[in-house]
Design an enzyme around this catalytic site. Structure first.
Site, PDB file in Angstrom:
ATOM      1  N   GLU A  29      27.922 -24.183  15.546  1.00 47.94           N
ATOM      2  CA  GLU A  29      27.160 -23.004  14.477  1.00 47.94           C
ATOM      3  C   GLU A  29      26.685 -22.404  15.405  1.00 47.94           C
ATOM      4  O   GLU A  29      25.762 -22.731  16.161  1.00 47.94           O
ATOM      5  CB  GLU A  29      26.391 -23.745  13.577  1.00 47.94           C
ATOM      6  CG  GLU A  29      27.195 -24.702  12.533  1.00 47.94           C
ATOM      7  CD  GLU A  29      26.268 -25.526  11.707  1.00 47.94           C
ATOM      8  OE1 GLU A  29      25.527 -24.741  10.856  1.00 47.94           O
ATOM      9  OE2 GLU A  29      25.977 -26.634  11.841  1.00 47.94           O
ATOM     10  N   ARG A 257      26.452 -39.754  17.877  1.00 45.83           N
ATOM     11  CA  ARG A 257      26.204 -38.994  18.876  1.00 45.83           C
ATOM     12  C   ARG A 257      24.946 -39.174  19.901  1.00 45.83           C
ATOM     13  O   ARG A 257      24.908 -40.586  20.035  1.00 45.83           O
ATOM     14  CB  ARG A 257      24.996 -37.837  17.944  1.00 45.83           C
ATOM     15  CG  ARG A 257      23.899 -38.622  17.265  1.00 45.83           C
ATOM     16  CD  ARG A 257      22.886 -37.709  16.386  1.00 45.83           C
ATOM     17  NE  ARG A 257      22.556 -36.640  17.353  1.00 45.83           N
ATOM     18  CZ  ARG A 257      21.646 -35.550  17.145  1.00 45.83           C
ATOM     19  NH1 ARG A 257      21.691 -35.478  15.670  1.00 45.83           N
ATOM     20  NH2 ARG A 257      21.098 -34.889  17.970  1.00 45.83           N
ATOM     21  N   LYS A 267      18.398 -29.201  17.061  1.00 48.53           N
ATOM     22  CA  LYS A 267      18.270 -27.720  17.207  1.00 48.53           C
ATOM     23  C   LYS A 267      17.195 -27.206  16.509  1.00 48.53           C
ATOM     24  O   LYS A 267      16.322 -26.193  16.892  1.00 48.53           O
ATOM     25  CB  LYS A 267      19.475 -27.078  16.469  1.00 48.53           C
ATOM     26  CG  LYS A 267      20.715 -26.992  17.428  1.00 48.53           C
ATOM     27  CD  LYS A 267      21.820 -25.754  16.830  1.00 48.53           C
ATOM     28  CE  LYS A 267      23.000 -25.836  17.412  1.00 48.53           C
ATOM     29  NZ  LYS A 267      23.962 -25.320  16.711  1.00 48.53           N
TER      30      LYS A 267
END
Length: 551
Positions: A29, A257, A267
């Site tokens: 994104e 992850r 983020k």
């Protein structure tokens, strides 16, 4: 490449699926800079494609115009290229498919599988229920197909305000999976999009756009991190509802992850550090962003090696950041030239060496790949302050009053006198040099336990050196506390404004790596100019992970 995802791919191929070949994607994104966790995903997705003779797309999932920017698009592309991967001509955007996605939404409405809801976001949350209690159906859930189509088209036409209506999938409000309780698939947002401008005022939600973008592009394996595991039933439900062929449509597979000790990989939190001025920017060398790691001096080869070393797991775990530092040392040990730099200088005068004499002594560049240079030697030198002690403990093998030490690539010297200022601070050492102790001399083989580095004062270059430590102070296990701002390390950056380096570094380019002998690995920072050299410490020489592996 051997891991459970590769095993799943091989099983799919064995069962006759994906006869056109394997096709993966990396779908960031564009709402921030990539971090080290994304590096793992990049290596995995491009690596799976390469291992199976397939293709990997770069696709920007740009469905939230209020947080996206072309700055992030550009930085993401730069990071992927820097890591050593290429998407060829396969760069796509979810916004490329907005017309198709809208058509898919209308198809769901026509099949009775989606409806326009007037509930507010707070009401939708309240109606959704809990993990132990089923949700409650919206009073607008049973609108007719024609009414839903009309309202959805009016949403597209801009007749309603932000938040006034949403489009929801019609699934099961009693599902044990909260995602399946009529998840929202379109919302109103009168916002300018960085690619489509003001064409749209409704935008698809990520959970809707992502699987359909995968399907449109012919992705075979949609590799996601574990937080998307509970979203997989909706991924599959949507592709079923829109009649995609089970033998060719994408399959979502989740992996753990990357969680690193002493490291924030959110983020949102990284953006907070940047926007509130706790760091210099997204590429601050203390940041775990790929651009920050690059500026810090980490290498693409080291990051790829690290990602290979940690492997691909099905369960989340915490990886010691020392593993990453070890990979960096392994790479730089092989490729970085050795040079001499004095960070905290102490003046040394060689009283029996001629004032106007200057020699150029041969010095090895790197024992791994050879090469040599010549460094100047003269009467006045600088050594590290910590390499001299007036009252040393036992087994101190550096310089002391009356003691001897070998200067790297040069002579043996002996401390004869200590000079102090009025406050008792040591300002200068007066030493004598054994003129026959350099390479080829009569006493060159004389055994001295201590060897230290140095630079000649006459030709030394003034340099700024930045020493970095972990940005976050963590608990004993390396975990980041919830109040990560309160846990910021106030000593994460030490700037030495006047260090001295040997003159061979005068015209060095930004990004060039060196091992400062006995100090660590350093890289030339982009702030460097011909008049002002700036070096960042990449990692120190001590390798705790390598030592741990040997135990």
């Amino acid at each position: 490449m051997v891991n459970f995802i590769q095993n799943a791919i091989e099983e799919d191929l064995k069962n006759g699926k994906y006869t056109e070949g394997i096709h993966t994607r990396f779908p960031p994104e564009p709402n921030g800079y990539l971090h080290v966790g994304h590096a793992k995903s990049i290596c995995l997705n491009f690596g799976l494609a390469e291992a199976n003779g397939g293709l990997c797309n770069l696709r920007f999932d740009d469905t939230n115009p209020t947080k996206e920017d072309t700055e992030y698009v550009d930085s993401i592309q730069e990071d992927i290229k820097w890591l050593g991967f290429s998407w060829g001509d396969r760069k796509f955007y979810a916004s490329d498919y907005f017309d198709q996605l809208y058509a898919f939404a209308e198809k769901l409405i026509e099949k009775g599988l989606a409806y326009v809801d007037d509930l507010s976001a707070e009401e939708i949350k309240a109606y959704r229920g809990t993990l132990t209690e089923p949700g409650k159906e919206s009073p607008y859930r049973n609108r007719s197909v024609s009414e839903n189509l009309d309202l959805f088209r009016r949403m597209k036409a801009g007749e309603f305000a932000d938040g006034e209506k949403v489009l929801r999938a019609k699934i099961d409000m009693a599902s044990p999976n909260m995602v399946m309780r009529d998840t929202v698939i379109y919302r109103i947002a009168h916002a300018h999009h960085h690619r489509t401008g003001d064409k749209w005022c409704i935008y698809p939600m990520y959970d809707f756009a992502h699987p359909l973008s995968d399907a449109i592009e012919g992705i075979t394996h949609s590799v996601c991190t574990l937080e998307f595991e509970e979203h997989r039933p909706f991924y599959d439900w949507l592709l079923d509802a829109l009649d995609f062929d089970p033998m060719t449509r994408p399959r979502q597979i989740e992996f753990a992850r990357l969680n690193l000790t002493n490291t924030v990989t959110s983020k949102r939190k990284l953006r907070q550090l940047v926007e509130e001025g706790y760091v210099r920017g997204w590429d601050d060398p203390r940041m775990p962003t790929i651009s920050g790691l690059r500026r810090r001096g980490y290498t693409p080869a080291a990051i790829r090696s690290f990602c290979e070393e940690i492997g691909v797991a099905k369960a989340n775990s915490l990886v010691d950041v020392a593993m990453l530092e070890h990979a960096v040392r392994e790479d730089l040990n092989e490729h970085a030239d050795r040079v001499m730099a004095v960070l905290h200088p102490l003046k040394v005068v060689l009283t029996n060496y001629l004032e106007d004499k200057e020699e150029w002594l041969r010095a090895d560049n790197n024992p791994m790949h050879g090469g040599a240079r010549y460094v100047p030697f003269s009467r006045v030198l600088y050594i590290e302050q910590e390499d001299f002690m007036e009252e040393p403990p036992k087994k101190f093998f550096r310089l002391k009053p009356g003691g001897e030490v070998r200067l790297k690539h040069a002579y043996i010297i002996k401390c004869e006198e200590v000079v102090k200022d009025a406050d008792g601070n040591i300002t200068e050492l007066r030493c004598t040099v054994d003129p026959d102790s350099k390479t080829g001399g009569k006493t060159a083989g004389r055994k001295i336990k201590g060897t230290i580095h140095w630079v000649a004062a006459k030709t030394a270059l003034d340099a700024e050196v930045r020493l970095y430590d972990y940005l976050i102070e963590t608990d004993a296990d390396g975990n980041v506390p919830k109040d990560f701002i309160g846990a910021l390390n106030q000593h994460s950056l030490e700037t030495i404004e006047h260090a001295f380096v040997e003159p061979s570094l005068l015209h060095t380019a930004a990004g060039t790596h060196y091992q400062f002998l006995r100090e660590g690995y350093f890289v030339v920072d982009p702030d460097t100019t011909p008049e002002h050299l700036v070096f960042n410490r990449v990692v120190g020489l001590r390798d705790s992970w390598a030592k741990a592996k040997k135990k």
